[in-house]
Design a protein around this motif. Structure first.
Motif, mmCIF file in Angstrom:
data_model
loop_
_atom_site.group_PDB
_atom_site.id
_atom_site.type_symbol
_atom_site.label_atom_id
_atom_site.label_comp_id
_atom_site.label_asym_id
_atom_site.label_seq_id
_atom_site.Cartn_x
_atom_site.Cartn_y
_atom_site.Cartn_z
ATOM 1 N N ARG A 170 0.830 -1.206 0.000
ATOM 2 C CA ARG A 170 0.000 0.000 0.000
ATOM 3 C C ARG A 170 0.864 1.256 0.000
ATOM 4 N NH1 ARG A 170 -3.609 -2.407 4.523
ATOM 5 N NH2 ARG A 170 -2.641 -0.878 5.895
ATOM 6 N N GLY A 171 0.447 2.241 -0.817
ATOM 7 C CA GLY A 171 1.112 3.533 -0.826
ATOM 8 C C GLY A 171 0.200 4.593 -0.230
ATOM 9 N N ARG A 172 0.664 5.832 -0.227
ATOM 10 C CA ARG A 172 -0.155 6.926 0.299
ATOM 11 C C ARG A 172 -1.288 7.217 -0.673
ATOM 12 N NH1 ARG A 172 2.396 11.677 0.421
ATOM 13 N NH2 ARG A 172 1.123 12.496 2.102
ATOM 14 N N GLY A 205 5.592 2.491 7.801
ATOM 15 C CA GLY A 205 5.792 1.562 6.679
ATOM 16 C C GLY A 205 6.720 2.197 5.660
ATOM 17 N N ILE A 206 7.829 1.526 5.379
ATOM 18 C CA ILE A 206 8.846 2.109 4.495
ATOM 19 C C ILE A 206 9.142 1.160 3.330
ATOM 20 C CG2 ILE A 206 11.249 2.935 4.347
ATOM 21 C CD1 ILE A 206 11.071 3.841 7.217
ATOM 22 N N GLY A 207 9.157 1.727 2.143
ATOM 23 C CA GLY A 207 9.562 0.967 0.956
ATOM 24 C C GLY A 207 10.745 1.677 0.318
ATOM 25 N N MET A 245 11.101 -3.675 2.122
ATOM 26 C CA MET A 245 9.748 -3.332 2.569
ATOM 27 C C MET A 245 9.568 -3.761 4.017
ATOM 28 S SD MET A 245 7.922 -4.604 -0.898
ATOM 29 C CE MET A 245 8.996 -6.019 -0.964
ATOM 30 N N PHE A 246 9.290 -2.807 4.866
ATOM 31 C CA PHE A 246 9.103 -3.161 6.273
ATOM 32 C C PHE A 246 8.212 -2.144 6.974
ATOM 33 C CE2 PHE A 246 11.670 -0.005 8.554
ATOM 34 C CZ PHE A 246 12.497 0.494 7.563
ATOM 35 N N THR A 247 7.704 -2.592 8.123
ATOM 36 C CA THR A 247 6.933 -1.697 8.992
ATOM 37 C C THR A 247 7.539 -1.765 10.379
ATOM 38 O OG1 THR A 247 4.935 -2.042 7.697
ATOM 39 C CG2 THR A 247 4.642 -1.201 9.942
ATOM 40 N N GLY A 257 9.344 5.601 -0.382
ATOM 41 C CA GLY A 257 8.127 6.245 0.130
ATOM 42 C C GLY A 257 7.802 5.713 1.510
ATOM 43 N N ILE A 258 7.018 6.481 2.251
ATOM 44 C CA ILE A 258 6.681 6.111 3.632
ATOM 45 C C ILE A 258 5.177 6.261 3.846
ATOM 46 C CG2 ILE A 258 7.042 6.678 6.073
ATOM 47 C CD1 ILE A 258 9.784 7.701 5.406
ATOM 48 N N LEU A 259 4.603 5.266 4.497
ATOM 49 C CA LEU A 259 3.180 5.322 4.847
ATOM 50 C C LEU A 259 3.058 5.118 6.355
ATOM 51 C CD1 LEU A 259 0.149 5.278 3.973
ATOM 52 C CD2 LEU A 259 0.388 2.800 3.725
ATOM 53 N N VAL A 260 2.730 6.191 7.076
ATOM 54 C CA VAL A 260 2.576 6.083 8.533
ATOM 55 C C VAL A 260 1.096 5.898 8.856
ATOM 56 C CG1 VAL A 260 2.796 7.313 10.735
ATOM 57 C CG2 VAL A 260 4.647 7.419 9.080
ATOM 58 N N VAL A 271 -1.071 1.923 -5.014
ATOM 59 C CA VAL A 271 -0.438 0.609 -4.827
ATOM 60 C C VAL A 271 1.078 0.830 -4.813
ATOM 61 C CG1 VAL A 271 0.000 -1.594 -5.994
ATOM 62 C CG2 VAL A 271 -2.316 -0.628 -5.973
ATOM 63 N N TRP A 272 1.782 0.111 -3.948
ATOM 64 C CA TRP A 272 3.254 0.204 -3.922
ATOM 65 C C TRP A 272 3.816 -1.018 -4.643
ATOM 66 C CZ3 TRP A 272 6.858 3.743 -3.141
ATOM 67 C CH2 TRP A 272 8.180 3.331 -2.964
ATOM 68 N N PHE A 273 4.586 -0.788 -5.714
ATOM 69 C CA PHE A 273 5.196 -1.881 -6.485
ATOM 70 C C PHE A 273 6.186 -2.612 -5.570
ATOM 71 C CE2 PHE A 273 8.460 -3.174 -9.756
ATOM 72 C CZ PHE A 273 7.683 -4.165 -10.335
HETATM 73 C C1 BTN Z 1 4.173 6.023 -0.815
HETATM 74 O O1 BTN Z 1 5.145 6.638 -1.244
HETATM 75 O O2 BTN Z 1 3.083 6.063 -1.382
HETATM 76 C C2 BTN Z 1 4.338 5.195 0.439
HETATM 77 C C3 BTN Z 1 4.797 3.799 0.117
HETATM 78 C C4 BTN Z 1 4.978 2.928 1.348
HETATM 79 C C5 BTN Z 1 5.298 1.495 0.971
HETATM 80 C C6 BTN Z 1 5.663 0.670 2.167
HETATM 81 S S1 BTN Z 1 6.343 -0.893 1.695
HETATM 82 C C7 BTN Z 1 6.252 -1.452 3.341
HETATM 83 C C8 BTN Z 1 4.955 -0.928 3.925
HETATM 84 N N1 BTN Z 1 3.871 -1.860 3.642
HETATM 85 C C9 BTN Z 1 2.976 -1.335 2.803
HETATM 86 O O3 BTN Z 1 1.965 -1.928 2.390
HETATM 87 N N2 BTN Z 1 3.325 -0.091 2.487
HETATM 88 C C10 BTN Z 1 4.547 0.327 3.140
#
Ligand code: BTN
Length: 275
Positions: free
Chosen positions: A62-64, A151-153, A77-79, A137-140, A68-70
């Protein structure tokens, strides 16, 4: 070394660092943020924070903004789930967590990239860019019991050929910059797990400094802000758009924009374009 061997070495390094109290590393899962949320809800070990959830591959990353995060192999990929005790006393500051984490990510990426001081930039609110393309990217999100899930990718060694066109156009991976610019560096060392172990040390440092009132994160942003001096178009949550020249970010983490109507301090919004 095979991937399982590398991962075992990295796991040992992470646990030896002593910060992470619980580590869950899966080869494949939907989303590490989702996994962390479920763990916080159902685990009896929920006192064991900080907790770390890692995946080699995500099936529903998941992205912001619902994107979708590739998430193939080669992407780190971690949280990281942290508890209230690692947040500053004032809840007003809690929204800075993504910016603080992004500062740690940018410094980590820069430490691996030749001439990283010049090539790595931060794009508000929490993306890391490498030579003009998005690398991280980061999803908090919030979790049960007041925990924060970071969540950091990071595209460490990603092959974008099967990625959607939009990702191929604007993303980059760390290995491309090492291969293209410094053939002498050994790219085999560049592995998501090694980057993770380095990054955790920096996250501990930057989050610890921030939670005790420091502003190390802000200095990084001042040095690396990609948007400073550029003309931006921003879209607010209500759909309204504004144009202006970027004056950088302020100490609260808001984007400062010089607009026709005066200086705007933007706490949240999407940067639609910059030039
Ligand atoms: C963004 O730039 O949109 C944020 C992307 C965040 C991706 C990371 S990957 C690990 C964690 N798990 C997820 O599903 N998303 C975050």
């Amino acid at each position: 070394m095979s991937l399982p061997e590398i991962n075992t070495g990295v796991r040992q390094r992470i646990l030896k660092q002593g910060w992470i109290q619980f580590l869950d590393w899966q080869h494949e899962l939907d989303s590490t943020n989702q996994r962390a949320k479920e763990w916080l809800l159902y685990s009896t070990e929920s006192a064991s924070l900080p907790a770390l959830f890692v995946a080699d591959v995500q099936l529903a990353g998941r992205g912001r903004g619902g994107k979708v995060w590739f998430s193939p192999q080669g992407c780190l990929m971690f949280t990281l789930a942290i508890g209230r005790s690692l947040l500053p006393e004032s809840p007003q500051k809690w929204s800075q967590l993504a910016l603080v984490s992004a500062a740690a990510v940018a410094e980590c990426v820069a430490s691996w990239i030749p001439d990283g001081a010049r090539r790595v930039a931060l794009k508000w609110p929490n993306d890391t860019y490498l030579v003009g393309r998005k690398c991280s990217g980061i999803l908090v999100e919030s979790g049960a019991g007041g925990a924060r899930l970071i969540g950091i990718g990071i595209n460490v060694h990603v092959d974008f050929s099967p990625a959607p066109a939009e990702v191929r156009q604007r993303a980059t991976s760390m290995h491309e910059h090492i291969l293209h610019h410094e053939a002498t560096l050994d790219v085999r060392r560049l592995d998501p797990g090694q980057v993770l172990a380095d990054l955790l040390e920096l996250l501990q440092l930057y989050i610890g400094d921030w939670s005790s009132g420091g502003d190390a994160w802000f200095s990084v942003w001042q040095r690396r802000c990609l948007l400073s001096g550029k003309m931006l178009e921003i879209r607010y949550g209500n759909g309204q758009r504004v144009l202006g020249s970027c004056l950088g970010i302020d100490a609260q983490g808001c984007l400062m924009l010089d607009t026709k109507a005066g200086i705007a301090c933007i706490a949240s919004g999407e940067v639609l374009s910059w030039q």
